[in-house]
Scaffold this active site. Sequence first.
Site, PDB file in Angstrom:
ATOM      1  N   LYS A  47       0.811  -1.187   0.000  1.00 35.49           N
ATOM      2  CA  LYS A  47       0.000   0.000   0.000  1.00 35.49           C
ATOM      3  C   LYS A  47       0.859   1.259   0.000  1.00 35.49           C
ATOM      4  O   LYS A  47       0.432   2.328  -0.407  1.00 35.49           O
ATOM      5  CB  LYS A  47      -0.889   0.042   1.245  1.00 35.49           C
ATOM      6  CG  LYS A  47      -1.864  -1.088   1.355  1.00 35.49           C
ATOM      7  CD  LYS A  47      -2.650  -1.018   2.650  1.00 35.49           C
ATOM      8  CE  LYS A  47      -3.521  -2.243   2.805  1.00 35.49           C
ATOM      9  NZ  LYS A  47      -4.139  -2.306   4.113  1.00 35.49           N
ATOM     10  N   GLU A 103       7.995   1.571  -6.200  1.00 35.12           N
ATOM     11  CA  GLU A 103       8.139   1.239  -4.782  1.00 35.12           C
ATOM     12  C   GLU A 103       8.233   2.526  -3.976  1.00 35.12           C
ATOM     13  O   GLU A 103       8.698   3.549  -4.486  1.00 35.12           O
ATOM     14  CB  GLU A 103       9.407   0.385  -4.613  1.00 35.12           C
ATOM     15  CG  GLU A 103       9.789   0.046  -3.197  1.00 35.12           C
ATOM     16  CD  GLU A 103       8.855  -0.919  -2.500  1.00 35.12           C
ATOM     17  OE1 GLU A 103       7.674  -0.553  -2.298  1.00 35.12           O
ATOM     18  OE2 GLU A 103       9.281  -2.015  -2.137  1.00 35.12           O
ATOM     19  N   ASP A 104       7.778   2.471  -2.727  1.00 35.46           N
ATOM     20  CA  ASP A 104       7.857   3.659  -1.883  1.00 35.46           C
ATOM     21  C   ASP A 104       9.246   3.854  -1.292  1.00 35.46           C
ATOM     22  O   ASP A 104       9.815   4.930  -1.353  1.00 35.46           O
ATOM     23  CB  ASP A 104       6.797   3.633  -0.782  1.00 35.46           C
ATOM     24  CG  ASP A 104       6.847   2.400   0.112  1.00 35.46           C
ATOM     25  OD1 ASP A 104       7.626   1.463  -0.169  1.00 35.46           O
ATOM     26  OD2 ASP A 104       6.085   2.352   1.094  1.00 35.46           O
ATOM     27  N   ASP A 107      14.365  -0.271   1.918  1.00 36.63           N
ATOM     28  CA  ASP A 107      14.879  -0.342   3.282  1.00 36.63           C
ATOM     29  C   ASP A 107      15.891  -1.481   3.340  1.00 36.63           C
ATOM     30  O   ASP A 107      17.088  -1.265   3.259  1.00 36.63           O
ATOM     31  CB  ASP A 107      13.716  -0.546   4.242  1.00 36.63           C
ATOM     32  CG  ASP A 107      14.059  -0.200   5.675  1.00 36.63           C
ATOM     33  OD1 ASP A 107      15.251  -0.167   6.016  1.00 36.63           O
ATOM     34  OD2 ASP A 107      13.138   0.023   6.463  1.00 36.63           O
ATOM     35  N   LYS A 135      17.287   4.172   1.414  1.00 36.74           N
ATOM     36  CA  LYS A 135      18.143   4.249   2.595  1.00 36.74           C
ATOM     37  C   LYS A 135      19.494   3.634   2.260  1.00 36.74           C
ATOM     38  O   LYS A 135      19.552   2.574   1.641  1.00 36.74           O
ATOM     39  CB  LYS A 135      17.535   3.464   3.762  1.00 36.74           C
ATOM     40  CG  LYS A 135      16.365   4.124   4.422  1.00 36.74           C
ATOM     41  CD  LYS A 135      15.960   3.332   5.653  1.00 36.74           C
ATOM     42  CE  LYS A 135      14.783   3.970   6.347  1.00 36.74           C
ATOM     43  NZ  LYS A 135      14.424   3.214   7.562  1.00 36.74           N
ATOM     44  N   PHE A 155      13.230   5.935  10.744  1.00 35.70           N
ATOM     45  CA  PHE A 155      11.905   5.411  10.427  1.00 35.70           C
ATOM     46  C   PHE A 155      11.032   6.568   9.942  1.00 35.70           C
ATOM     47  O   PHE A 155      10.751   7.498  10.692  1.00 35.70           O
ATOM     48  CB  PHE A 155      11.278   4.741  11.654  1.00 35.70           C
ATOM     49  CG  PHE A 155      10.119   3.870  11.305  1.00 35.70           C
ATOM     50  CD1 PHE A 155      10.301   2.514  11.075  1.00 35.70           C
ATOM     51  CD2 PHE A 155       8.836   4.396  11.174  1.00 35.70           C
ATOM     52  CE1 PHE A 155       9.228   1.702  10.735  1.00 35.70           C
ATOM     53  CE2 PHE A 155       7.767   3.597  10.824  1.00 35.70           C
ATOM     54  CZ  PHE A 155       7.967   2.240  10.604  1.00 35.70           C
ATOM     55  N   ASP A 162       3.642   4.209   6.165  1.00 29.84           N
ATOM     56  CA  ASP A 162       2.907   4.133   7.421  1.00 29.84           C
ATOM     57  C   ASP A 162       3.713   3.468   8.515  1.00 29.84           C
ATOM     58  O   ASP A 162       4.769   2.889   8.284  1.00 29.84           O
ATOM     59  CB  ASP A 162       1.624   3.322   7.223  1.00 29.84           C
ATOM     60  CG  ASP A 162       1.888   1.825   7.139  1.00 29.84           C
ATOM     61  OD1 ASP A 162       1.207   1.069   7.840  1.00 29.84           O
ATOM     62  OD2 ASP A 162       2.776   1.404   6.369  1.00 29.84           O
ATOM     63  N   ARG A 168      -0.245   7.498   6.703  1.00 23.55           N
ATOM     64  CA  ARG A 168      -0.154   7.457   5.238  1.00 23.55           C
ATOM     65  C   ARG A 168      -0.643   8.751   4.592  1.00 23.55           C
ATOM     66  O   ARG A 168      -0.181   9.131   3.527  1.00 23.55           O
ATOM     67  CB  ARG A 168      -0.996   6.302   4.672  1.00 23.55           C
ATOM     68  CG  ARG A 168      -0.432   4.938   4.902  1.00 23.55           C
ATOM     69  CD  ARG A 168      -1.223   3.894   4.095  1.00 23.55           C
ATOM     70  NE  ARG A 168      -1.003   2.552   4.562  1.00 23.55           N
ATOM     71  CZ  ARG A 168       0.050   1.805   4.250  1.00 23.55           C
ATOM     72  NH1 ARG A 168       0.976   2.285   3.456  1.00 23.55           N
ATOM     73  NH2 ARG A 168       0.168   0.583   4.717  1.00 23.55           N
TER      74      ARG A 168
END
Length: 182
Positions: A47, A103-104, A107, A135, A155, A162, A168
């Site tokens: 999401k 992709e958001d 990580d 990152k 983070f 989220d 979000r």
Amino acid sequence: MRITTPENDIQKVLFTQEQINARVKEMGAALAEEYRGKQPLMVCILKGASVFYTDLCRAMDCGVFMDFIAVSSYGVSSKSTGVVRIIKDLDSNITGRHVVIVEDIIDSGLTLQYLKELFASRKPASMKTVCLLDKPCHGGGIGADAVGFDIPDEFVVGYGLDYAGHYRNLPYIGVLKREVYE
């Protein structure tokens, strides 16, 4: 259930709405130029990437097809479980198509690596990965072909990202206070 409030939970804003909008427009214009006449299949990783994906697709002034995949490696934790699960697969056949995975955040790189291998087995004509945030801590193993912003190992939430389903809808990207997720 704890009531979340951005004014109490966000340590600092990393990128404002204006900064994000400008960068997404740049990325969309570059993708439109690259894929003009090819009608790429833009794949949103749900999401988290949904807000970025929507804005990115709207910034592309060329024909695109849109599809969605939902995967999970986090659950309701701030740490990856190390196992990627497909929750919802693509509706489209990608064989012979130009695929852009959106992709958001990268990580650990685990999700992106998994999807690249999965999609490669489906024989697309080409595959490109686009990520809003990267990152440095993932060790450089799996990176995206195009990145909006490099970020510190903190983070972050907002603009689709989220923590346990919260934040979000923030129009900016901010660092979540450690005491919220620990």
